[in-house]
Design a protein around this motif. Structure first.
Motif, PDB file in Angstrom:
ATOM      1  N   GLU A 142       0.831  -1.207   0.000  1.00 33.84           N
ATOM      2  CA  GLU A 142       0.000   0.000   0.000  1.00 33.84           C
ATOM      3  C   GLU A 142       0.867   1.260   0.000  1.00 33.84           C
ATOM      4  O   GLU A 142       0.588   2.236  -0.710  1.00 33.84           O
ATOM      5  CB  GLU A 142      -0.912  -0.001   1.234  1.00 33.84           C
ATOM      6  N   ARG A 143       1.915   1.235   0.792  1.00 34.32           N
ATOM      7  CA  ARG A 143       2.781   2.419   0.924  1.00 34.32           C
ATOM      8  C   ARG A 143       3.539   2.694  -0.376  1.00 34.32           C
ATOM      9  O   ARG A 143       3.624   3.831  -0.840  1.00 34.32           O
ATOM     10  CB  ARG A 143       3.756   2.183   2.079  1.00 34.32           C
ATOM     11  N   GLU A 144       4.058   1.634  -1.013  1.00 37.43           N
ATOM     12  CA  GLU A 144       4.861   1.808  -2.217  1.00 37.43           C
ATOM     13  C   GLU A 144       4.024   2.218  -3.428  1.00 37.43           C
ATOM     14  O   GLU A 144       4.497   2.969  -4.292  1.00 37.43           O
ATOM     15  CB  GLU A 144       5.598   0.507  -2.537  1.00 37.43           C
ATOM     16  N   LEU A 145       2.769   1.740  -3.494  1.00 35.00           N
ATOM     17  CA  LEU A 145       1.940   1.967  -4.689  1.00 35.00           C
ATOM     18  C   LEU A 145       0.828   2.966  -4.453  1.00 35.00           C
ATOM     19  O   LEU A 145      -0.059   3.119  -5.292  1.00 35.00           O
ATOM     20  CB  LEU A 145       1.328   0.631  -5.147  1.00 35.00           C
ATOM     21  N   ASN A 146       0.868   3.653  -3.342  1.00 30.11           N
ATOM     22  CA  ASN A 146      -0.248   4.514  -2.958  1.00 30.11           C
ATOM     23  C   ASN A 146      -0.636   5.504  -4.043  1.00 30.11           C
ATOM     24  O   ASN A 146      -1.812   5.797  -4.245  1.00 30.11           O
ATOM     25  CB  ASN A 146       0.121   5.264  -1.666  1.00 30.11           C
ATOM     26  N   GLY A 147       0.327   5.997  -4.798  1.00 29.87           N
ATOM     27  CA  GLY A 147       0.028   6.998  -5.818  1.00 29.87           C
ATOM     28  C   GLY A 147      -0.694   6.446  -7.038  1.00 29.87           C
ATOM     29  O   GLY A 147      -1.168   7.240  -7.875  1.00 29.87           O
ATOM     30  N   LEU A 148      -0.807   5.113  -7.178  1.00 35.47           N
ATOM     31  CA  LEU A 148      -1.430   4.535  -8.377  1.00 35.47           C
ATOM     32  C   LEU A 148      -2.627   3.634  -8.068  1.00 35.47           C
ATOM     33  O   LEU A 148      -3.138   2.975  -8.976  1.00 35.47           O
ATOM     34  CB  LEU A 148      -0.405   3.699  -9.165  1.00 35.47           C
ATOM     35  N   LEU A 149      -3.085   3.563  -6.838  1.00 39.89           N
ATOM     36  CA  LEU A 149      -4.110   2.589  -6.476  1.00 39.89           C
ATOM     37  C   LEU A 149      -5.537   3.092  -6.630  1.00 39.89           C
ATOM     38  O   LEU A 149      -6.484   2.336  -6.393  1.00 39.89           O
ATOM     39  CB  LEU A 149      -3.895   2.114  -5.020  1.00 39.89           C
ATOM     40  N   CYS A 150      -5.696   4.344  -7.039  1.00 45.29           N
ATOM     41  CA  CYS A 150      -7.069   4.808  -7.274  1.00 45.29           C
ATOM     42  C   CYS A 150      -7.568   4.254  -8.614  1.00 45.29           C
ATOM     43  O   CYS A 150      -6.787   3.871  -9.489  1.00 45.29           O
ATOM     44  CB  CYS A 150      -7.137   6.334  -7.258  1.00 45.29           C
TER      45      CYS A 150
END
Length: 542
Positions: A464-472
């Protein structure tokens, strides 16, 4: 000589047997006549279908079989040839027994009739005290009628219960469980080759039946005569079958194994069960899957789950037609190919095995358990199978995952779980990865390890922390590009080709991805961290 009181009746808590000669002679009214069995004592368990009072010397021509004949022998006295022929005619008519009232015609048991009855195996009973035959016929007929009514009532009860299950869309197993409950014995459904498709009943009793099923089936029905719908020569032991089929074609059998109740009742139960199973199949129960597919699925699912020890499933596998003696087993899991196509390919290649879907709706996973002779090359045959699969059923996402061959049946569940783990580890990545024809545990590397750790909270938090910018939701296209880019070893040309975009367009998307995540994908450590996070995220979504 044998008196009836020498043989105690069956215990009261045992299933009610057919009304037999022994039971009739044990009735209180009959005991008052002091019955004595003077011949055929070993045949007293014959079922009595009716009681017939007759003095005619040629009474045999009037019988249909199963009658207990009551006579004083008044027309037989003084003629030994007529006496012997009387017994022989009753034997030919398949009478259950003959009861001779001693008196003026025969003050003592006639030796000629006794010897003839002993040779024929026909129970001959004499009554030492005068006895009104009308009382016996009334007593027995009323009991027979009550039993027949009870059997019909049970038959209708079973039919109603099974119809309700079919109407509710119940699976085959639910119907068989209902049948087993009513019959109080193991129930087996087979195809015409005697391969077991489904079972029901107490697990230990079913296992006892399946353990030696091949021999049992061959001896019970190989060449034995019998009326259609019965177990031939074994029906007397409670092995009762009914044929399954429709439109003039038979395709299976249902067998009550060791039914301990009345044979007539057992036949009614088997017939009602057959009617229900035929209707269930015609209506396309269990989402249209064949019973063979359902049988294989149940067995492979039990092997995968590990809930039932593999050794306890060995009898089921053997009875289902899978060779298990001195064999080795190759567990496979195939993605995105229908079980029917895989089954057809096995037959085309002359391979023996079980095939069944094991994933949920939309999963697309099918387990294949190959059974090979121990002198065969398991790896070469698996490679050949995968190559033919790609030729016969070309699918862009098809994956053949395999575990190493197992020579011990107890190791098959571990092998199946390993093959499934491999298949899941490369799911949705086959087009991007340069995978071999057969994917094994050594081919999944980091992807396999991450999948094993996917439920760890620390791994979930890291992803979650590493990919937070693309998970929407709006960034799914960028996430797909990132997945392909990392899976191809950061090969920009291959990534652009797989996503059908130009190189400049891909560069813009990669720049957007780096900006959203705050990383430099040209830096090996940062790219590796993002790649691991993406693998963990994908594993959590499956």
């Amino acid at each position: 000589m044998t008196t009836v009181s020498d043989r105690p009746p069956a215990p009261p808590d045992s299933p009610e047997p057919p009304l037999s000669v022994r039971q009739v002679l044990a009735l209180e009214r009959v005991l008052a006549g002091e019955p004595e069995v003077v011949a055929g004592a070993g045949q007293l368990d014959r079922p009595v279908r009716w009681v017939h009072v007759a003095e005619a010397a040629d009474v045999g021509v009037m019988l249909n079989g199963g009658e207990m004949v009551l006579t004083t022998g008044v027309l037989l006295a003084g003629d030994e040839e007529k006496q012997a022929e009387y017994i022989r005619s009753l034997h030919r008519a398949e009478a259950a027994a003959v009861v001779l009232g001693l008196g003026r015609a025969f003050p003592r048991p006639p030796d000629v009739m006794r010897r003839a009855a002993e040779r024929c195996g026909l129970p001959l009973v004499v009554l030492h005290r005068p006895f009104p035959f009308a009382e016996l016929t009334e007593e027995v007929q009323s009991r027979l009628v009550r039993r027949k009514f009870a059997a019909v009532s049970l038959s209708e009860s079973v039919r109603t219960a099974l119809t309700a299950l079919i109407t509710a869309g119940a699976p085959l197993q639910a119907l068989l469980d209902e049948i087993a409950q009513h019959s109080a014995c193991p129930v087996v459904v087979t195809n015409l080759a005697h391969r077991v498709l489904a079972t029901a009943g107490e697990r230990s009793a079913v296992d006892d039946v399946l353990r030696d099923w091949e021999r049992i089936a061959r001896q019970a029905w190989g060449n034995h005569p019998g009326r259609p719908g019965t177990g031939g020569g074994s029906e007397g032991d409670g092995w009762i079958r009914a044929e399954l089929g429709g439109r003039g074609e038979r395709w299976g059998r249902i067998v009550l194994c060791g039914h301990r109740g009345d044979i007539t009742t057992g036949r009614l139960l088997a017939d009602r069960a057959a009617e229900a199973l035929v209707l269930h199949r015609m209506l396309g129960g269990a989402a249209g899957r064949t019973w063979e597919e359902q049988s294989a699925q149940g067995l492979l699912t039990d092997l995968l789950s590990g809930v039932v020890p593999a050794r306890q499933l060995l009898a089921r596998a053997r009875a289902a037609g899978l060779p298990v003696n001195r064999r080795m087993f190759v567990p496979l899991v195939v993605r995105d190919v229908e079980p029917a196509e895989l089954d057809r390919l096995l037959r085309l290649l002359g391979l023996r095995g079980l095939v069944a879907g094991i994933g949920g709706e939309g999963d697309g996973s099918t387990a294949v358990l190959l059974s090979l002779a121990r002198d065969q090359d398991a790896d070469a045959l698996t490679e050949h199978f995968a190559a033919r699969l790609r030729t016969e059923t070309p699918r862009a996402g098809a994956v053949v995952a395999a575990a190493d061959a197992r020579t011990a049946w107890d190791d098959v569940p571990t092998g199946l779980r390993e093959a499934r783990h491999v298949a899941d580890a490369v799911a949705d990545s086959a087009p991007a990865l340069d995978l071999p024809a057969v994917v094994r545990l050594r081919d999944v590397h980091l992807r396999g390890l991450v999948r094993l750790l996917r439920d760890d909270p620390h791994v979930q938090s890291f992803a979650e922390r590493e990919l937070n910018g693309l998970l929407c939701r709006a960034d799914r296209d960028l996430l797909a590009v990132l997945r392909t880019y990392l899976a191809t070893g950061r090969n920009k040309s291959r990534t652009a080709q797989l996503h059908h975009v130009s190189r400049p367009a891909l560069y813009r998307r990669l720049e957007a991805i780096q900006a959203r995540l705050g990383v430099d994908l040209d830096d090996f450590e940062q790219a590796a961290s993002v790649h691991i996070a993406l693998l963990a995220h994908d594993a959590q979504q499956q």
